[in-house]
Write an enzyme that holds these catalytic residues in place. Structure first.
Site, PDB file in Angstrom:
ATOM      1  N   SER A  90     -31.073 -11.318  60.379  1.00 21.13           N
ATOM      2  CA  SER A  90     -30.889 -10.844  61.750  1.00 21.13           C
ATOM      3  C   SER A  90     -30.479  -9.383  61.652  1.00 21.13           C
ATOM      4  O   SER A  90     -30.044  -8.933  60.586  1.00 21.13           O
ATOM      5  CB  SER A  90     -29.772 -11.660  62.409  1.00 21.13           C
ATOM      6  N   TYR A 139     -21.621 -15.655  62.773  1.00 21.25           N
ATOM      7  CA  TYR A 139     -23.087 -15.565  62.684  1.00 21.25           C
ATOM      8  C   TYR A 139     -23.487 -14.338  61.868  1.00 21.25           C
ATOM      9  O   TYR A 139     -24.303 -14.427  60.950  1.00 21.25           O
ATOM     10  CB  TYR A 139     -23.679 -15.513  64.099  1.00 21.25           C
TER      11      TYR A 139
HETATM   12  P1  NAP Z   1     -33.324 -21.876  68.058  1.00 22.90           P
HETATM   13  O1  NAP Z   1     -34.389 -21.846  69.098  1.00 22.90           O
HETATM   14  O2  NAP Z   1     -31.909 -22.057  68.456  1.00 22.90           O
HETATM   15  O3  NAP Z   1     -33.715 -22.983  66.970  1.00 22.90           O
HETATM   16  C1  NAP Z   1     -32.823 -23.274  65.947  1.00 22.90           C
HETATM   17  C2  NAP Z   1     -33.443 -24.265  65.015  1.00 22.90           C
HETATM   18  O4  NAP Z   1     -32.459 -24.597  64.014  1.00 22.90           O
HETATM   19  C3  NAP Z   1     -33.857 -25.544  65.692  1.00 22.90           C
HETATM   20  O5  NAP Z   1     -35.102 -25.963  65.215  1.00 22.90           O
HETATM   21  C4  NAP Z   1     -32.757 -26.525  65.252  1.00 22.90           C
HETATM   22  O6  NAP Z   1     -33.223 -27.852  65.086  1.00 22.90           O
HETATM   23  C5  NAP Z   1     -32.380 -25.999  63.889  1.00 22.90           C
HETATM   24  N1  NAP Z   1     -31.036 -26.460  63.542  1.00 22.90           N
HETATM   25  C6  NAP Z   1     -29.862 -26.065  64.091  1.00 22.90           C
HETATM   26  N2  NAP Z   1     -28.842 -26.788  63.572  1.00 22.90           N
HETATM   27  C7  NAP Z   1     -29.392 -27.645  62.664  1.00 22.90           C
HETATM   28  C8  NAP Z   1     -28.855 -28.651  61.814  1.00 22.90           C
HETATM   29  N3  NAP Z   1     -27.550 -28.938  61.788  1.00 22.90           N
HETATM   30  N4  NAP Z   1     -29.706 -29.349  61.036  1.00 22.90           N
HETATM   31  C9  NAP Z   1     -31.045 -29.083  61.070  1.00 22.90           C
HETATM   32  N5  NAP Z   1     -31.604 -28.166  61.854  1.00 22.90           N
HETATM   33  C10 NAP Z   1     -30.781 -27.444  62.654  1.00 22.90           C
HETATM   34  O7  NAP Z   1     -33.345 -20.523  67.190  1.00 22.90           O
HETATM   35  P2  NAP Z   1     -34.484 -19.439  66.936  1.00 22.90           P
HETATM   36  O8  NAP Z   1     -34.266 -18.328  67.868  1.00 22.90           O
HETATM   37  O9  NAP Z   1     -35.810 -20.073  66.808  1.00 22.90           O
HETATM   38  O10 NAP Z   1     -33.993 -18.905  65.506  1.00 22.90           O
HETATM   39  C11 NAP Z   1     -34.647 -19.172  64.295  1.00 22.90           C
HETATM   40  C12 NAP Z   1     -34.049 -18.274  63.235  1.00 22.90           C
HETATM   41  O11 NAP Z   1     -34.233 -16.903  63.587  1.00 22.90           O
HETATM   42  C13 NAP Z   1     -32.547 -18.452  63.046  1.00 22.90           C
HETATM   43  O12 NAP Z   1     -32.229 -18.303  61.684  1.00 22.90           O
HETATM   44  C14 NAP Z   1     -31.942 -17.292  63.834  1.00 22.90           C
HETATM   45  O13 NAP Z   1     -30.675 -16.934  63.354  1.00 22.90           O
HETATM   46  C15 NAP Z   1     -32.983 -16.216  63.577  1.00 22.90           C
HETATM   47  N6  NAP Z   1     -33.014 -15.132  64.562  1.00 22.90           N
HETATM   48  C16 NAP Z   1     -33.464 -15.339  65.826  1.00 22.90           C
HETATM   49  C17 NAP Z   1     -33.532 -14.277  66.733  1.00 22.90           C
HETATM   50  C18 NAP Z   1     -34.047 -14.466  68.140  1.00 22.90           C
HETATM   51  O14 NAP Z   1     -34.057 -13.493  68.915  1.00 22.90           O
HETATM   52  N7  NAP Z   1     -34.481 -15.642  68.541  1.00 22.90           N
HETATM   53  C19 NAP Z   1     -33.133 -12.997  66.331  1.00 22.90           C
HETATM   54  C20 NAP Z   1     -32.659 -12.813  65.024  1.00 22.90           C
HETATM   55  C21 NAP Z   1     -32.617 -13.884  64.144  1.00 22.90           C
HETATM   56  P3  NAP Z   1     -33.123 -29.002  66.252  1.00 22.90           P
HETATM   57  O15 NAP Z   1     -34.266 -28.759  67.164  1.00 22.90           O
HETATM   58  O16 NAP Z   1     -33.282 -30.233  65.449  1.00 22.90           O
HETATM   59  O17 NAP Z   1     -31.781 -28.829  66.877  1.00 22.90           O
END
Ligand code: NAP
Length: 246
Positions: A153, A166
C-alpha cells in the site's frame, strides 16, 4: 496505469493460489488469472463469496478452479501444513502465490489502538502471509517458473497518521518480500515482488474513505496488468522489486 498487455494464454497450465479471492482485488485477480489459462486456488474466509467466483470462472469456460475456505486470522500453523499437503496431492506443485487478503483495522491514533486490535491486523496481514509463504515454498520450488506477489500500500512505503497497524503491517509485508527475494535469488526459480494497488473501488477503500465518491476510483479489473505481468513468464528474473499498479 501499469503498461502491459497479457497474451491470452499467458498463464496456461499454471497453478496459482490467490488469498482473499472472494471479492475486491483478489476476485478480479483470480478471474484474470483463470481467463489467461491458470488453474486458480481460491482461498478466503467467506465460502459464499468464493463459490460465486468459482461459478463465474466455470461459466466462462476457464480451467476449473478450487475453493479453499480458510480463516487467516484463526488458522493454526498445522492447517497451513495441511493446506500445503493438499496442494501437493492435488496439483503436485505451485507456480504462483498472490498474497492479497488483508484487513484495514482501526483508523485512529497509535495511542488509541488496543494491543488486541494491533495484533489482529498483524495476524491477518503479516503472520498469515509468512506462514503461507513458508509452507508453500517447497511447492513453489518444484515449479520451473514461480512467482510470489505481496500486496502493499502507499502507507507501506511512507507512514501516515491514523493508518496505525495497517501501515505497519504493509511495511512488514515489504520486508517479508525483500527477505524472501534475497533468499531465493540465484538459487531457485522463485521470484518475489510487491504491488501497491493504489486507490481502487472496493469495500476496503469505502471503509477507509467513507466520504469519497466510489465511481472516481478504478475498478479492480482495471488494475490487473501488473498482476498479470508479475505472475507470468514476462517478469522472469524480476525479483525483490516494489511495483505500483497505477
Ligand atoms: P477487500 O475488498 O476488503 O477484500 C479483502 C479480502 O481479504 C477479502 O477477499 C476477504 O475475504 C479477505 N480476508 C480478510 N480477512 C480474511 C481472513 N481472516 N481470512 C481469509 N481471508 C480474509 O479489500 P481490497 O480492497 O480488495 O484489498 C485487497 C488488497 O489490496 C489488500 O491487501 C489491501 O490492503 C490492498 N490495498 C487495497 C487498496 C484499495 O484501494 N482497495 C489500496 C491499497 C492496498 P472474505 O471475502 O472471505 O472476507
Amino acid at each position: 496505469m501499469f503498461d502491459y498487455t497479457a497474451r491470452p494464454d499467458l498463464l496456461a497450465g499454471r497453478v496459482i493460489l490467490v488469498t482473499g479471492a472472494g471479492r475486491g482485488i483478489g476476485a478480479a485477480a483470480a478471474k484474470a488469472y483463470a481467463a489467461h489459462g491458470a488453474t486458480v486456488l481460491l482461498l478466503g474466509k467467506n465460502e459464499e463469496n468464493l463459490n460465486r467466483v468459482y461459478d463465474e470462472i466455470e461459466a466462462a469456460g476457464h480451467p476449473q478452479p478450487a475453493v479453499i475456505p480458510f480463516d487467516l486470522e484463526t488458522a493454526h500453523p498445522n492447517q497451513y501444513d495441511e493446506l500445503a499437503a493438499m496442494v501437493e496431492r492435488e496439483f503436485g506443485r505451485l507456480d504462483g502465490l498472490l498474497h492479497n487478503a488483508s484487513i484495514l483495522g482501526p483508523r485512529m491514533l497509535l495511542e488509541q489502538i488496543t494491543g488486541e486490535q494491533f495484533a489482529q491486523v498483524m495476524q491477518v496481514n503479516v503472520n498469515a502471509a509468512f506462514l503461507l509463504t513458508k509452507t508453500q515454498l517447497p511447492l513453489l520450488k518444484l515449479s520451473a517458473d514461480a512467482s510470489v506477489i505481496f500486496t502493499s500500500s502507499s502507507v507501506g512505503r511512507k507512514g501516515r497518521a491514523f493508518w496505525g497497524a495497517y501501515a505497519v503491517s504493509k511495511f512488514a509485508t515489504e520486508g517479508l518480500m525483500q527477505v524472501l527475494a534475497d533468499e531465493v535469488e540465484g538459487v531457485s526459480a522463485v521470484r518475489a515482488n510487491s504491488v501497491n494497488p493504489g486507490a481502487t473501488r472496493t469495500s476496503m477503500r469505502a471503509l477507509a474513505y467513507p466520504g469519497e465518491s466510489p465511481e472516481k476510483k478504478p475498478l479492480p479489473e482495471a488494475i490487473m496488468p501488473v498482476y498479470l505481468y508479475l505472475m507470468g513468464p514476462d517478469s522472469k528474473g524480476v525479483n525483490g522489486q516494489a511495483f505500483d499498479a497505477q
